[in-house]
Design a protein around this motif. Sequence first.
Motif, short mmCIF file in Angstrom:
data_model
loop_
_atom_site.label_atom_id
_atom_site.label_comp_id
_atom_site.label_asym_id
_atom_site.label_seq_id
_atom_site.Cartn_x
_atom_site.Cartn_y
_atom_site.Cartn_z
N SER A 16 0.83 -1.21 0.00
CA SER A 16 0.00 0.00 0.00
C SER A 16 0.86 1.25 0.00
CB SER A 16 -0.92 0.00 1.23
OG SER A 16 -1.84 -1.08 1.18
N ALA A 17 1.93 1.24 0.80
CA ALA A 17 2.83 2.39 0.86
C ALA A 17 3.50 2.64 -0.48
CB ALA A 17 3.88 2.18 1.95
N ALA A 18 3.93 1.56 -1.14
CA ALA A 18 4.60 1.70 -2.43
C ALA A 18 3.68 2.32 -3.47
CB ALA A 18 5.10 0.33 -2.90
N VAL A 19 2.41 1.92 -3.45
CA VAL A 19 1.44 2.48 -4.41
C VAL A 19 1.04 3.90 -3.99
CG1 VAL A 19 -0.92 2.24 -5.28
CG2 VAL A 19 0.55 0.23 -5.10
N GLY A 20 0.76 4.10 -2.73
CA GLY A 20 0.26 5.38 -2.26
C GLY A 20 1.28 6.49 -2.30
N GLN A 21 2.57 6.14 -2.16
CA GLN A 21 3.59 7.19 -2.11
C GLN A 21 3.68 7.95 -3.43
OE1 GLN A 21 5.22 8.06 0.72
NE2 GLN A 21 5.97 9.80 -0.46
N ILE A 22 3.40 7.27 -4.55
CA ILE A 22 3.43 7.96 -5.85
C ILE A 22 2.37 9.04 -5.90
CG2 ILE A 22 3.02 7.66 -8.32
CD1 ILE A 22 4.30 4.92 -8.12
N THR A 23 1.17 8.69 -5.46
CA THR A 23 0.08 9.67 -5.46
C THR A 23 0.35 10.80 -4.48
OG1 THR A 23 -1.54 7.98 -6.08
CG2 THR A 23 -2.40 9.99 -5.05
N LEU A 24 0.85 10.44 -3.29
CA LEU A 24 1.13 11.43 -2.26
C LEU A 24 2.18 12.43 -2.73
CD1 LEU A 24 0.62 12.34 0.69
CD2 LEU A 24 2.47 10.80 1.36
N ALA A 25 3.29 11.92 -3.27
CA ALA A 25 4.36 12.81 -3.74
C ALA A 25 3.90 13.68 -4.89
CB ALA A 25 5.58 11.97 -4.14
N SER A 26 3.13 13.09 -5.81
CA SER A 26 2.63 13.85 -6.95
C SER A 26 1.70 14.98 -6.50
CB SER A 26 1.89 12.91 -7.90
OG SER A 26 1.33 13.62 -8.99
N THR A 27 0.85 14.68 -5.52
CA THR A 27 -0.07 15.70 -5.01
C THR A 27 0.70 16.86 -4.39
OG1 THR A 27 -1.79 14.04 -4.61
CG2 THR A 27 -1.98 16.14 -3.42
N TRP A 28 1.67 16.54 -3.55
CA TRP A 28 2.48 17.60 -2.94
C TRP A 28 3.20 18.42 -4.01
CZ3 TRP A 28 2.30 19.84 1.56
CH2 TRP A 28 1.80 19.14 2.66
#
Length: 376
Positions: free
Chosen positions: A86-98
């Motif tokens: 979940s972290a591996a998938v979610g980190q892409i979205t999180l970083a992109s949003t920031w």
Amino acid sequence: MKIDKLADFSDPSLCHRLVVKIGSALLVDDDGEIRTEWLRTVIEDVREARDRGQEVVIVSSGSIAIGAKKLGFFGKRRSLSEAQASAAVGQITLASTWSDLLAEQGMTAAQMLLTLDDFEGRRRYLNASSTFGRLLKSSVVPVVNENDSIATGEIRFGDNDRLAARVAQSCSADGVILLTDVDGLYDKHPNEPDATRLEKVHGVTEEIQAMADSESGSDVGTGGMTAKLLAAQIAERAGIALAIVDGSHRKPLTYAAENTSGTLFLPKRDDSAYKAWIGGRMRFNGSITVDDGCASALHDGRSLLAAGIVKVDGDFERGDVITIHDLVGRMIAKGMTEYDAEDCDAIKGKQNSKQEAILGHTPRSAVIHRDQLVLL
């Protein structure tokens, strides 16, 4: 001058470098989606801080919750492998949003994924410190998260509160603000009708620790008040002020400063950068138990001598940071040992004059020198 009130976190002369931690309960809604519009108001706060001449580092939770939504794990009890995926998938979205939202305000984001090991080892700690310095000098906003896709129990913080405090130490920040879903520390559970919020705390004592609730208030967060108090202890050893603030409002940094809403933890000490690193260590290969006379000597600023040691535990080596306990088992200090566990056990309780015959060489001046020892 030092930070003395919440409004001081907005004063660049008192808080030139600020670390802001955002918890998952604020960043992610009940459906596992990022609260984008709220986050935009946080970034407005960051831009205004930058316009005032402040430097800002963000510690952002949320990758596991975001990724769990995408993988169908959200709202369920997750295994370690499911959390890491979940972290591996979610980190892409999180970083992109920031990155996108900071860019809207004319700022550049940098992603830093760290683990406990990056702070426990001195060399890696200094490398992280150097990276923060270079990014901030380049007017970049570092966005930090724990590297949950690879971190396991023995190499992880487990909450971003303590990560934020260690980040603040490593980048020589003046202040830390923990944005969370509560408005500070209460003398009892905040749901009780006579609970009172503490506006200022001068050092985290045993009495203060007893007020904490170790459970996180949300289904997506991993912290809780206990974790926040541990973060305050880490920060205060480096002379860094820390505030727990209700982040649910729009522009929460501005709201907290204008409404004095939160709890401010004021440091009792200002250790050197090296001692702050020792004091912030969280993982140890061993410990030493000392007698009452030795414990008293340590509190008087003395070094730890073999004569005062009554027990040695663990398998540590020379140069390791270990913990020091009193006779009732309380951890009273941390320090870098001059001996490995085997030699330390061999000379425990012995005066200096008798140690050479046991060791086969001239003994060192102390088991832990006072310059490499931090009282808790």
